[in-house]
Design an enzyme around this catalytic site. Sequence first.
Site, PDB file in Angstrom:
ATOM      1  N   TYR A 144       0.855  -1.184   0.000  1.00  0.00           N
ATOM      2  CA  TYR A 144       0.000   0.000   0.000  1.00  0.00           C
ATOM      3  C   TYR A 144       0.890   1.233   0.000  1.00  0.00           C
ATOM      4  O   TYR A 144       1.840   1.326   0.780  1.00  0.00           O
ATOM      5  CB  TYR A 144      -0.887  -0.007   1.248  1.00  0.00           C
ATOM      6  CG  TYR A 144      -1.739   1.227   1.413  1.00  0.00           C
ATOM      7  CD1 TYR A 144      -2.821   1.464   0.567  1.00  0.00           C
ATOM      8  CD2 TYR A 144      -1.474   2.152   2.423  1.00  0.00           C
ATOM      9  CE1 TYR A 144      -3.615   2.596   0.723  1.00  0.00           C
ATOM     10  CE2 TYR A 144      -2.277   3.281   2.594  1.00  0.00           C
ATOM     11  CZ  TYR A 144      -3.344   3.499   1.742  1.00  0.00           C
ATOM     12  OH  TYR A 144      -4.127   4.615   1.903  1.00  0.00           O
ATOM     13  N   ASP A 238       9.299   2.873  -0.605  1.00  0.00           N
ATOM     14  CA  ASP A 238       8.297   3.522   0.234  1.00  0.00           C
ATOM     15  C   ASP A 238       8.598   3.140   1.679  1.00  0.00           C
ATOM     16  O   ASP A 238       8.233   2.068   2.144  1.00  0.00           O
ATOM     17  CB  ASP A 238       6.893   3.063  -0.181  1.00  0.00           C
ATOM     18  CG  ASP A 238       5.811   3.746   0.644  1.00  0.00           C
ATOM     19  OD1 ASP A 238       6.161   4.416   1.635  1.00  0.00           O
ATOM     20  OD2 ASP A 238       4.624   3.601   0.295  1.00  0.00           O
ATOM     21  N   LYS A 266       4.719   9.376   8.462  1.00  0.00           N
ATOM     22  CA  LYS A 266       4.452   8.871   9.809  1.00  0.00           C
ATOM     23  C   LYS A 266       5.452   9.385  10.874  1.00  0.00           C
ATOM     24  O   LYS A 266       5.283  10.490  11.353  1.00  0.00           O
ATOM     25  CB  LYS A 266       4.322   7.355   9.775  1.00  0.00           C
ATOM     26  CG  LYS A 266       3.118   6.963   8.885  1.00  0.00           C
ATOM     27  CD  LYS A 266       2.653   5.528   8.972  1.00  0.00           C
ATOM     28  CE  LYS A 266       1.320   5.367   8.253  1.00  0.00           C
ATOM     29  NZ  LYS A 266       1.370   4.676   6.978  1.00  0.00           N
TER      30      LYS A 266
END
Length: 430
Positions: A144, A238, A266
């Site tokens: 994702y 990522d 994050k």
Amino acid sequence: MNREKSNHLYERAKKVIPGGVNSPVRAFKSVNNTPFYVKSADGAYLVDEDGFRYLDYVLSWGAIILGHAHPGLIEEVSKAISVGTSFGACHRYEIELAERIVEAFPSIDMVRLTSSGTEATMSAIRLARGYTGKEGIIKFIGCYHGHVDALLVKAGSGLVTFGIPDSKGIIADYAKHTYIADFNSIESVHRIIKNNKNIACVIIEPVMGNMGVILPEETFLKDLESMCRENEILLIFDEVITGFRLIYGGAQHIYNIKPDITCLGKIIGGGFPIGAFGGRKDIMDILAPTGDVYQAGTLSGNPVAVRAGIYTLDYLKKNQSIYKQMYEYSTTLEKEILDLANSYGIPYRINKITGMWTGFFADTDIHNYAGAIKSDRQLYERFFKLMLEEGIFFAPSPFEASFLSLNHKEDELIKTIDAFKKVFKRLSHG
Ligand SMILES: *Cc1c(COP(=O)(O)O)cnc(C)c1O
């Protein structure tokens, strides 16, 4: 467990917010439950509106590595807010955060900040296409990368648990340049490249977190790196989750890979909205205003988010023993849980790396999407509910990671093992 106030809030929310939530997994649908509403958070714990306290293994999906309401961070953020919340103009702290990222990642010469991980991956892909003049993207099934149109194809977590392989509203023309490979299968990448000279980039979570934790096998990432170089394809890591979670410097440091572009998010915002993408100077230089790949953001480099990020990175850099602490915690937990699973006859597998792990209800090891999807969702649903009753909050989906913070210590470890003992016992009685 009577969550009266939470239930009431959820009913109110559903009238004015689609599905009652601002991000789908928060609705607890894939575990057939309804959400609790958080009133406050402190250290390793969340407290909901009804006064229930939960040991938190979700930690804002990994963002909260210093624990909730970390005192030093709160102090820094208070200082930041007192001199303005957004400038829409340059300030010194955005440089300071960029310098720290560049220093931590040898593959990054320059970095641009965004307000979310989604924007970071979206921009990274535009940049890769602009740089190479090619169109295709290779992504891995189950990975994702945020809700970018071209990347919302065979993505993990929320999409998998809802059984929607793709999203409606994404026109075929946007997704048709996205090719899907299998994690841990270099052969699957080779098959795509062999017949297609128009691939701009490969994007990958070097350690998968969004299909549950899945580790790259032996030479997979190295082979991927070489294959990209040989075919003039940019490699995008990522590391939105893994960036400062596995080690200071991310998965690329552990596996000794130099991706062309890295996406972050994050942890680097210390719990505030943020994202970043960075890489080699010759690539980053083609971004506007120096080059002609456009990318922008009203709140990009927001001073409050950036100062929270700087505080977090400085704390991690100075206290790298936190990684050792997380490693030891998860290693003990893994051993104890597997022993319990064994003695209660529960099929269970744990995939783990420093700071994050996933326990799958499965009787074979899990190396990719196909393996993860076969794990037992009904058992997970019951596990989730029973754990919540024991005051422990695991992700409301079987395909997510569990995360650790600075505040997960001896007491939390004991509490967790006790809960596993009770819950596995209940599960073993059918
Ligand atoms: C969370 C996540 C994103 C998206 O970040 P947002 O801030 O939610 O947009 C992208 N990639 C990975 C690997 C993530 O875990």
